[in-house]
Design a protein around this motif. Structure first.
Motif, PDB file in Angstrom:
ATOM      1  N   ILE A 121       2.115  11.450   1.053  1.00  0.00           N
ATOM      2  CA  ILE A 121       3.155  10.847   1.906  1.00  0.00           C
ATOM      3  C   ILE A 121       4.220  10.189   1.036  1.00  0.00           C
ATOM      4  N   GLN A 122       3.766   9.483   0.019  1.00  0.00           N
ATOM      5  CA  GLN A 122       4.667   8.768  -0.887  1.00  0.00           C
ATOM      6  C   GLN A 122       5.609   9.742  -1.605  1.00  0.00           C
ATOM      7  N   ARG A 123       5.078  10.842  -2.116  1.00  0.00           N
ATOM      8  CA  ARG A 123       5.910  11.804  -2.863  1.00  0.00           C
ATOM      9  C   ARG A 123       6.824  12.588  -1.929  1.00  0.00           C
ATOM     10  N   THR A 124       6.353  12.882  -0.714  1.00  0.00           N
ATOM     11  CA  THR A 124       7.181  13.599   0.254  1.00  0.00           C
ATOM     12  C   THR A 124       8.397  12.758   0.624  1.00  0.00           C
ATOM     13  N   ARG A 125       8.191  11.475   0.847  1.00  0.00           N
ATOM     14  CA  ARG A 125       9.313  10.576   1.148  1.00  0.00           C
ATOM     15  C   ARG A 125      10.295  10.509  -0.009  1.00  0.00           C
ATOM     16  N   LYS A 126       9.751  10.473  -1.219  1.00  0.00           N
ATOM     17  CA  LYS A 126      10.602  10.389  -2.410  1.00  0.00           C
ATOM     18  C   LYS A 126      11.466  11.629  -2.551  1.00  0.00           C
ATOM     19  N   ILE A 127      10.880  12.811  -2.276  1.00  0.00           N
ATOM     20  CA  ILE A 127      11.638  14.059  -2.353  1.00  0.00           C
ATOM     21  C   ILE A 127      12.742  14.081  -1.305  1.00  0.00           C
ATOM     22  N   ARG A 128      12.433  13.607  -0.094  1.00  0.00           N
ATOM     23  CA  ARG A 128      13.448  13.567   0.969  1.00  0.00           C
ATOM     24  C   ARG A 128      14.584  12.628   0.612  1.00  0.00           C
ATOM     25  N   MET A 146       0.802  -1.206   0.000  1.00  0.00           N
ATOM     26  CA  MET A 146       0.000   0.000   0.000  1.00  0.00           C
ATOM     27  C   MET A 146       0.844   1.269   0.000  1.00  0.00           C
ATOM     28  N   LYS A 147       2.125   1.171   0.363  1.00  0.00           N
ATOM     29  CA  LYS A 147       2.963   2.369   0.395  1.00  0.00           C
ATOM     30  C   LYS A 147       3.055   3.028  -0.971  1.00  0.00           C
ATOM     31  N   GLY A 148       3.030   2.212  -2.018  1.00  0.00           N
ATOM     32  CA  GLY A 148       3.139   2.760  -3.364  1.00  0.00           C
ATOM     33  C   GLY A 148       1.826   2.749  -4.119  1.00  0.00           C
ATOM     34  N   ALA A 149       0.730   2.573  -3.391  1.00  0.00           N
ATOM     35  CA  ALA A 149      -0.569   2.390  -4.060  1.00  0.00           C
ATOM     36  C   ALA A 149      -1.470   3.612  -3.965  1.00  0.00           C
ATOM     37  N   GLY A 150      -0.876   4.790  -3.711  1.00  0.00           N
ATOM     38  CA  GLY A 150      -1.705   5.986  -3.539  1.00  0.00           C
ATOM     39  C   GLY A 150      -2.576   6.273  -4.746  1.00  0.00           C
ATOM     40  N   GLY A 151      -1.968   6.255  -5.951  1.00  0.00           N
ATOM     41  CA  GLY A 151      -2.729   6.541  -7.162  1.00  0.00           C
ATOM     42  C   GLY A 151      -3.808   5.514  -7.421  1.00  0.00           C
ATOM     43  N   SER A 152      -3.450   4.233  -7.284  1.00  0.00           N
ATOM     44  CA  SER A 152      -4.431   3.171  -7.534  1.00  0.00           C
ATOM     45  C   SER A 152      -5.559   3.197  -6.516  1.00  0.00           C
ATOM     46  N   LEU A 153      -5.232   3.529  -5.259  1.00  0.00           N
ATOM     47  CA  LEU A 153      -6.265   3.619  -4.229  1.00  0.00           C
ATOM     48  C   LEU A 153      -7.206   4.792  -4.518  1.00  0.00           C
ATOM     49  N   THR A 154      -6.648   5.901  -4.999  1.00  0.00           N
ATOM     50  CA  THR A 154      -7.483   7.039  -5.390  1.00  0.00           C
ATOM     51  C   THR A 154      -8.416   6.648  -6.525  1.00  0.00           C
ATOM     52  N   ILE A 194     -12.296   6.706   0.542  1.00  0.00           N
ATOM     53  CA  ILE A 194     -11.152   5.968   0.007  1.00  0.00           C
ATOM     54  C   ILE A 194     -10.353   6.832  -0.961  1.00  0.00           C
ATOM     55  N   MET A 195     -11.043   7.615  -1.789  1.00  0.00           N
ATOM     56  CA  MET A 195     -10.356   8.491  -2.735  1.00  0.00           C
ATOM     57  C   MET A 195      -9.477   9.500  -1.995  1.00  0.00           C
ATOM     58  N   VAL A 196     -10.009  10.101  -0.938  1.00  0.00           N
ATOM     59  CA  VAL A 196      -9.225  11.066  -0.162  1.00  0.00           C
ATOM     60  C   VAL A 196      -8.046  10.380   0.511  1.00  0.00           C
ATOM     61  N   LEU A 197      -8.250   9.174   1.039  1.00  0.00           N
ATOM     62  CA  LEU A 197      -7.141   8.415   1.630  1.00  0.00           C
ATOM     63  C   LEU A 197      -6.063   8.144   0.588  1.00  0.00           C
ATOM     64  N   GLY A 198      -6.480   7.864  -0.647  1.00  0.00           N
ATOM     65  CA  GLY A 198      -5.512   7.661  -1.724  1.00  0.00           C
ATOM     66  C   GLY A 198      -4.691   8.906  -1.989  1.00  0.00           C
ATOM     67  N   PHE A 199      -5.350  10.069  -1.992  1.00  0.00           N
ATOM     68  CA  PHE A 199      -4.611  11.331  -2.167  1.00  0.00           C
ATOM     69  C   PHE A 199      -3.607  11.524  -1.029  1.00  0.00           C
ATOM     70  N   VAL A 200      -4.049  11.266   0.202  1.00  0.00           N
ATOM     71  CA  VAL A 200      -3.163  11.426   1.356  1.00  0.00           C
ATOM     72  C   VAL A 200      -1.970  10.487   1.239  1.00  0.00           C
ATOM     73  N   LEU A 201      -2.219   9.242   0.840  1.00  0.00           N
ATOM     74  CA  LEU A 201      -1.140   8.273   0.671  1.00  0.00           C
ATOM     75  C   LEU A 201      -0.170   8.728  -0.416  1.00  0.00           C
TER      76      LEU A 201
END
Length: 856
Positions: free
Chosen positions: A845-852, A561-569, A835-842
């Protein structure tokens, strides 16, 4: 004259901070702009420091304005027009509605918008140092524009905005009541003008703040695009993604909270009615989502940069346009919840054109282009004051300049994308969202078009269908694209690989959707076989999107699920789409009028044939339910009149109570505002609201039952006639009230003859449950004679075998009409949004980690 009881200091301080906010925001705008244009690092830091100090003063001012105005409202200082006009002392029993009073008026909602700009501005300053100067320039300038709406000062003969701290006696100068130095003690002033009855709902406490957070957040993608144009630097697209995801989540949540408010309060029969204000909020969200997808395409492939600029700029501009629509009163006749009152048309139009022309100006590169844009902006915008047609011309010409410069100066890859690439279909999806936004905007803007061209284009008689007949095909395309696009790879995908991956979800989706179509009784034929066929295709598309995204998360991402933000949205959006289709196409009117009594005439909005008439205490047949209007009560706490309605399933299982209520309309509106009540089941909701009611005052009814002994064949008198007991019947075959399982009914078949010769049948009695020996009285009523007869007990043989009670009461004049819907599977709508909003939130988080990680 010296007035008694006025509290002038809070208003004076509030107005001071409003002016300070205006000055500080202008200084911050100039300082951030200078910081962005300065090449020297030391000077840049100096300007940034100064800009932050100005923005801090602006933030303190905005918070102070908010606190002083809330202090005035909550303490009922009705010497201030805003507090008097938007609240009342009665709201003290429900202090949460004092917040709704704050943003009922235009000034309060502008302050809420300003507050969120401050919060987002400081978060941005702390997180995005590289792009701080250009983005904060835009935010500070927007703050300045909003601040002009709140100062209420005059420049020559032109008033700039509306002062929320203006005194009532200044707003209504010359009114005779102000000849009285103790005017604050007058009941009309002391009590207040109250809060609009439609806003006295808990959703209106939480919906506006979230919606305005979404509105405010759209300025950040716009600010990134501004920074890219000014600095000729396109690297902004990577840090912008997290902000765009946040904005899409916040705005989408705010819009759907509004839908929940409509479902709870507006009583137009559901959660969405294509109301112009709903549309004006949704269109920017569509463009944000379109821009998000083209942004992803650019980050992965280098394509679609121009489109990304265009969608982010247009999305923010349409936020301004929606503000223009809802706050100028132009939608007053077509929307149930547009702002009216203080006319800020000129200021709103000015700021709308400033932002569009500003975007065109900063997209230009040469001196001649800048001079051309500036000159055209001044001439065409200035002509607005001669004729409103220049308003449309100004915006269209500004967009033409902007599009020309974006096309001329923004780099793009000339090579065509493969049709078997993810970016190709993501771009197609973005275009479909854009097309949907254009169509909705045009239909919503008909009042504006009418005003500009002096036309009389009427709103569609069936507004919902006028939108749905087009948007259903948008839904089909988006559903299919949401299902298949993620199975493509960027740049190119082998055909065999793609078809192998989509084969299984396609087969499963076909089976599931066909099962729903065949066994789900989807037979919505109100608009013909063609529209029904489109509904079934859209059902397949949405089911396909649900299954394909679920399988992609499970198989393609191996459940990580860590990389599933788009699919979850996408999964949440597909679930939402499925819920909309099922709940709308299967929405059923349960309240078919079986009584034959029509309390009101048929109108565009209500049909008496779809509103069942209920008399108090009389069980009435309503299809699968027997419905009884048991009682009503006025609640002093929330000033509502509640109706207790009992629903009894004819299967003996589905029994429940609903408590719809009405609140007397105010603010110049007649009648009552109904609030629905709902019973939730897994299969859907039973949704009911009172459409009308007529009642006598039950509290004044002092009549009681008169006990009479009677045998078969006996006659007894009442004030208007005679009652005869014909016979006693056990478990009669034909009886208008059904007994419950296990009960034995004993009924008295009686004949009522009135003085005018009219005759009626009345059948009181009782029911005994042989299993537990429980007893249930079954009174009967003759509405026309205001007569109630009930069984009391078995009498003594010498006095009479039966003892009955007779009551004559005016309360039989109490009746209500009830509209009842069934909304199948409506919970899918709300679950999909969550679920869509949770996907956006995920995704954030996913992109913020990637930038760091990239920074490390």
């Amino acid at each position: 004259m010296e007035y008694v009881g006025e509290h002038l200091l809070p208003g004076q301080l509030g107005h001071f901070f409003a002016v300070l906010s205006l000055v500080a925001s202008l200084i911050a705008t100039i300082a951030f702009f200078k910081a962005n244009k300065t090449a020297d690092l030391k000077d840049r830091q100096s300007w940034l420091k100064f800009a932050r100090m100005a923005f801090l003063v602006e933030t303190i001012s905005v918070i102070s304005i908010y606190l002083f105005l809330y202090h005035i409202i909550s303490n009922h200082y009705h010497e201030y027009f805003y507090a008097w006009n938007h609240s009342s002392r009665a709201l003290s029993l429900q202090p949460q509605y004092l917040l709704a009073s704050f943003w009922e008026g235009q000034e309060g909602s502008f302050m809420l918008w300003n507050f969120w700009h401050c919060v987002l501005g400081w978060v941005f300053i702390l997180r995005n140092k590289k792009w701080e100067a250009p983005v904060m320039t835009v935010i500070s300038f927007a703050q300045f524009c909003i601040a002009t709406m709140l100062v209420g000062i005059y420049i020559f003969d032109v008033r700039l905005g509306n002062d929320p701290f203006i005194l009532l006696r200044h707003q209504m100068a010359g009114a005779p009541i102000f000849d009285n130095p103790e005017y604050l003690n007058l009941p009309r002033i002391k009590e207040g003008n109250d809060l609009n009855s439609l806003l006295q709902n808990y959703w209106m406490v939480i919906h506006p703040p979230i919606l305005f957070l979404g509105f405010a957040s759209t300025i950040i993608p716009f600010g990134f695009a501004f920074g890219g144009l000014v600095n000729k630097d396109n690297s902004w697209t990577k840090p912008a993604l997290s902000w765009v995801s946040f904005s899409a989540a916040a705005l989408g949540t705010g819009v759907m909270m509004g839908a929940a408010w409509a479902y709870e309060s507006l009583s137009f029969g559901g959660y969405w009615a294509w109301d112009p204000v709903e549309n004006a909020s949704m269109v920017p969200w569509l463009l944000l989502v379109a821009g998000l997808h083209t942004n992803l395409v650019y980050n992965h492939t280098g394509y679609s940069l121009k489109s990304t600029y265009f969608f982010y700029i247009l999305g923010f501009v349409l936020i301004l346009y929606s503000t223009f629509l809802t706050r100028t009163g132009i939608l007053g006749d077509t929307s149930v919840h547009a702002f009216t009152g203080a006319d800020m048309t000129e200021q709103l139009y000015l700021f709308l054109t400033v932002f569009i022309w500003g975007a065109a100006l900063f997209a230009s590169r040469t001196k001649n282009e800048r001079m051309l844009v500036t000159g055209a902006a001044i001439i065409i915008t200035g002509c607005y004051y001669f004729h409103i047609v220049f308003a449309l011309a100004s915006c269209l010409i500004a967009f033409a300049f902007l599009f020309y410069f974006l096309n001329k100066y923004i780099p793009s890859i000339k090579k065509e994308e493969s049709t078997y690439s993810r970016e190709f279909w993501m771009f197609i999806g973005a275009l479909v969202f854009f097309l949907s936004a254009v169509i909705i905007t045009y239909q919503t803007s008909l009042p504006v078009i009418n005003r500009i061209f002096n036309q009389q284009h009427a709103d569609a008689e069936d507004r919902e269908f006028s939108y749905n007949q087009i948007q259903i095909f948008i839904a089909i395309i988006i559903g299919v694209l949401t299902a298949i696009t993620q199975y493509f790879k960027y740049k190119n995908t082998q055909k065999s690989f793609f078809y192998k991956k989509v084969l299984l979800p396609t087969i499963i989706a076909l089976i599931v959707s066909l099962s729903i179509s065949i066994f789900g009784n989807i037979d919505y034929d109100k608009h013909g076989i063609g529209f029904l066929a489109a509904i079934h295709i859209a059902l397949f598309a949405s089911v396909y999107a649900v299954i394909a995204n679920a399988m992609y998360i499970w198989v393609g991402l191996k459940g990580k699920m860590k990389g599933a933000g788009g699919s979850l949205t996408h999964f949440g959006f597909a679930l939402f789409l499925l819920g909309v289709l099922i709940s709308s196409s299967k929405k059923t009117v349960l309240s078919q009028n079986t009584t034959g009594i029509a309390v009101f005439e048929k109108t565009k909005d209500q049909d008496p044939a779809e509103n069942i008439t209920l008399f108090k205490g009389i069980r009435t047949d309503m299809g699968k339910y027997n419905v009884t209007y048991l009682r009503d009560t006025a609640n002093d706490f929330d000033r509502k009149k509640y109706f207790e309605v009992k629903f009894e399933g004819k299967d003996g299982k589905d029994n429940f109570f609903l408590y719809p209520d009405v609140l007397k309309n105010n603010k110049g509106q007649e009648g009552f505002a109904p609030n629905p009540a709902k019973e939730h089941y897994f299969w859907g909701d039973v949704y009911a609201y009172a459409t009308s009611w007529v009642g006598s005052e039950a509290v004044n009814d002092t009549s009681s039952f008169r006990t009479v002994n009677i045998n078969k064949g006996d006659s007894i008198f009442y004030s208007n006639g005679i009652i005869v007991l014909k016979e006693v019947v056990v478990n009669p075959e034909h009886y208008k009230r059904a007994t419950l399982p296990g009960e034995t009914a004993v009924m008295l078949d009686m004949n009522v003859t009135a003085k005018d010769g009219r005759q009626y049948t009345v059948q009181p009695g009782f029911a005994i449950n042989m299993r537990d020996s429980s007893f249930r009285n079954l009174p009967d009523t003759v509405i026309a004679q205001s007569l109630i007869v009930r069984f009391e007990k078995l009498g003594e043989e010498e006095k009479g075998a039966m003892q009955i009670g007779i009551k004559e009461t005016s309360n039989l004049n109490d009746l209500m009409t009830l509209k009842v819907y069934a909304f199948p599977m409506v919970w899918l709508v709300w679950l999909g949004v969550i679920i869509m909003v949770l996907g956006f939130v995920l995704s954030i988080i996913q992109r913020t980690r990637k930038i760091r990680l990239t920074a490390v």
